[in-house]
Design a protein around this motif. Sequence first.
Motif, PDB file in Angstrom:
ATOM      1  N   HIS A 379      16.899 -27.484 -39.859  1.00  0.00           N
ATOM      2  CA  HIS A 379      17.023 -28.154 -38.568  1.00  0.00           C
ATOM      3  C   HIS A 379      18.335 -27.708 -37.912  1.00  0.00           C
ATOM      4  CE1 HIS A 379      13.868 -30.346 -40.455  1.00  0.00           C
ATOM      5  NE2 HIS A 379      14.668 -31.005 -41.265  1.00  0.00           N
ATOM      6  N   ALA A 380      18.271 -26.584 -37.208  1.00  0.00           N
ATOM      7  CA  ALA A 380      19.497 -25.982 -36.682  1.00  0.00           C
ATOM      8  C   ALA A 380      20.177 -26.859 -35.641  1.00  0.00           C
ATOM      9  CB  ALA A 380      19.165 -24.610 -36.088  1.00  0.00           C
ATOM     10  N   GLY A 381      19.396 -27.562 -34.842  1.00  0.00           N
ATOM     11  CA  GLY A 381      19.945 -28.318 -33.721  1.00  0.00           C
ATOM     12  C   GLY A 381      20.918 -29.396 -34.136  1.00  0.00           C
ATOM     13  N   ASN A 384      21.694 -29.385 -39.747  1.00  0.00           N
ATOM     14  CA  ASN A 384      21.215 -29.812 -41.061  1.00  0.00           C
ATOM     15  C   ASN A 384      20.590 -28.624 -41.802  1.00  0.00           C
ATOM     16  OD1 ASN A 384      18.927 -32.489 -42.155  1.00  0.00           O
ATOM     17  ND2 ASN A 384      20.361 -31.235 -43.285  1.00  0.00           N
ATOM     18  N   LEU A 385      21.379 -28.064 -42.725  1.00  0.00           N
ATOM     19  CA  LEU A 385      20.958 -26.866 -43.458  1.00  0.00           C
ATOM     20  C   LEU A 385      20.026 -27.191 -44.617  1.00  0.00           C
ATOM     21  CD1 LEU A 385      24.469 -25.372 -44.123  1.00  0.00           C
ATOM     22  CD2 LEU A 385      22.835 -24.480 -42.465  1.00  0.00           C
ATOM     23  N   HIS A 386      19.116 -26.268 -44.892  1.00  0.00           N
ATOM     24  CA  HIS A 386      18.325 -26.354 -46.122  1.00  0.00           C
ATOM     25  C   HIS A 386      18.278 -24.987 -46.803  1.00  0.00           C
ATOM     26  CE1 HIS A 386      17.246 -30.380 -45.278  1.00  0.00           C
ATOM     27  NE2 HIS A 386      16.310 -30.141 -44.397  1.00  0.00           N
ATOM     28  N   PRO A 387      19.363 -24.561 -47.440  1.00  0.00           N
ATOM     29  CA  PRO A 387      19.271 -23.314 -48.198  1.00  0.00           C
ATOM     30  C   PRO A 387      18.334 -23.528 -49.393  1.00  0.00           C
ATOM     31  CG  PRO A 387      21.555 -24.042 -47.912  1.00  0.00           C
ATOM     32  CD  PRO A 387      20.671 -25.186 -47.545  1.00  0.00           C
ATOM     33  N   GLY A 422      22.062 -34.536 -45.374  1.00  0.00           N
ATOM     34  CA  GLY A 422      21.632 -34.946 -44.042  1.00  0.00           C
ATOM     35  C   GLY A 422      20.395 -35.802 -44.062  1.00  0.00           C
ATOM     36  N   GLU A 423      19.510 -35.536 -45.046  1.00  0.00           N
ATOM     37  CA  GLU A 423      18.250 -36.290 -45.056  1.00  0.00           C
ATOM     38  C   GLU A 423      17.579 -36.347 -46.419  1.00  0.00           C
ATOM     39  OE1 GLU A 423      15.918 -34.257 -42.129  1.00  0.00           O
ATOM     40  OE2 GLU A 423      15.538 -32.519 -43.398  1.00  0.00           O
TER      41      GLU A 423
END
Lengths: 483, 261
Positions: A379-381, A384-387, A422-423
């Motif tokens: 979620h770039a906006g 919120n990174l998800h590597p 983030g989530e």
Amino acid sequence: MLLGYNGEVVDASSQLENSLCELIGRESVLTGEAVRRVYSSDAYTVEKYPPVAVVLPRTTEEVASVVRWCTDNQVPFTPRGAGTGLSGGAMPALGGVVISTKKLNQILDHSFADEWLLTQSGIANLKISQFTQPFGYHFAPDPSSQSVSTIGGNIAMNSGGPHTLKYGVTAQHVLGVRMVLASGEIVTIGGPCGGDEDLISLIVGSEGTLGLVTEAWVRLTPNPEEIGTATLCFSTVEAASQCVGTMVRSGVMPAALEMMDHFVLSAVRASFDLEYIEGTAAMLLVETDGVAGQAIADLEILLQIGRDHGAIEIKVAANSAERLKLWTARKKGVGALGRLAPTVVTHDGVIPPSRLPEMLDAVYAIATEEGLGVANIFHAGDGNLHPIFYFDERAEGAIEAVVRAGEKIVEKCLEFGGSVTGEHGIGVEKVDLLTRMFDAESLEVHSCMRLVFEAGAECNPCKVIPNSKGCIEHKMRWRGVAT
Amino acid sequence: MTSLTPRTHDEWRDILRGNNKVRVCGGGTAGVWLPELKGTVVSSELMNRVVEYRPDDLLIRVESGMNLAEMSELVARDGLCLPLLRDRGWLGYAGQTVGGMVAMGLPHYGAGSVRDWVVGMKFITGGGAVVDSGANVVKSVAGFDLHRLLVGSRGELGAILEVALRLYPLKMMPEVPAEWAMQDETWVHRVSRSFECAGEVRSPNREWLWSNRLIDLPPQGWAIGSGGRFVGTRDSTRDRLRANLKNVLDGRGVFGEGWRR
């Protein structure tokens, strides 16, 4: 013979299982080797520990009877929805009983005029929107797992999703809950008109450590009149991430602003037939929504920003079928990575979006250092990174490398002024990392929230707050012990 | 009335240690909503700095005594706003502070609740513990959401020291109907009006943001139903949880207790 609370050996068949069967009926109690293995972790598969038994209650009252029994008998219990959690929140850390909400799957009441819906907590997130869609409403939080992940799980983890950029995370969409406290008491907090926002603020995101939510009043969001969706391809990750920064400060608030790098795209192309131009290093998926005329106008502003940043291909979804195809590819993207390696571990961290270019450089460098493959779909906006690390867990040292890489990423997020999650939540995965975000004085007060809800050591132990002594002693057993 | 004006955490701790009852005061604009509280008045007026402002990331963190109108002017220069304050604000009463707005958590039209825009906080408990919650980014699920809990707590659970707020593009704000822009009315009147018409309250343009309802009116734990009436019932279990909460955050009762009926 099985390991139970605090690791002592208990004879489950004669004692615990019979007691549970008496409480809610044999058909609602699962035991046996296969069950124990399946329920030994959620989607965070690095740490595992088997429960003694799994129960599948159908009503709040059945949940209450099991919880009361567990507390009275000092048996740990762990709530579980669909098991899609990515931080081990539903892992039965000290064994005991897993309370699955999968049979709590009924919609109980709704009012479109007042824009709320009451549901049992085990219903899949997407089922709510499928039910309300024909009437012009949907449930806004849309985690990628929404086709299976439950509303109870979403509440526990305060789940996000692509469209939470504009519409807010789960916390903004929960009006009330009916929950079972650790004592077995049933309490209603909030309701169709809201209320009790103070207590609701603690419950949403508490990862089942304060009690077990069995029913929830959720806010329904009117469907937008118009939606604009487009993909923008870039020849470098840097150009794409700089474009994100410009879009965020453009004055237009997209409904969603997602990024996929070429590692993800290659898997997604193979799985979902997603086409994009050769030479693409990163793709942005952008969506705007609003009143008629506005969404398309807003989208055009964002696409112009993309052109200014050198997008090599821009495609606008011509209709809802094309839009759905794009979102399917995005939301199932992590699953598609199974094509690259037998094991994937999704990480989660947040940074200010303006630091995205530096952060992505760091993520690729960390993966190289640890000898791991990494793909980015996130979620770039909202930064919120998800590597996603892909690897073979049977390879010697692979798990350790993944854990190390995850910690390095978290360090970097904090260095850039962000958050450790983030989530996806703290679960067991990030319990120790919380101390790098909050000082001891703060954590002491955070940990007191369990006292507020009178949640004892049995209620989803070892989650969220840095470990108590019992959890630290138990921790060594979580890796690889479940076989 | 003279008041104490702490600047540092140590000064706050000293005040809490040296007084049996304190009453935290921001701009002093909310008096009508609060019962007559006894105790030493502690003002946030010297805590009025911008701690961190990153317009590119739609985020500002300020001390609790920051004047709301000043903050709005600052972020408006970058095309941003706290969407609660549109039209000079349902809550933009002259002199109001950010900490006061957050502590009161009063209703407003159109853009969610105060709670939905607070992403982080630093506060001090009755026992003098300085507590961080949330983060300086728009999304974080680390720890319990104590920053959301403190919204609407009326200074009874702790004193708010800093608040991190998510901002929104001004350009995306819908036009506010002229009849809503009751510039001459006092803040209290506006809120009173919102009681009366709560049943019909809808945001000007619902699909653009997630919320369209009023929340968080006193007494805590109750909600507004149609017709603007409070709905809700007393519940002994909920009352017990709230008593636990007060005990955990302010066991000595230094911040007083009054408005919870």
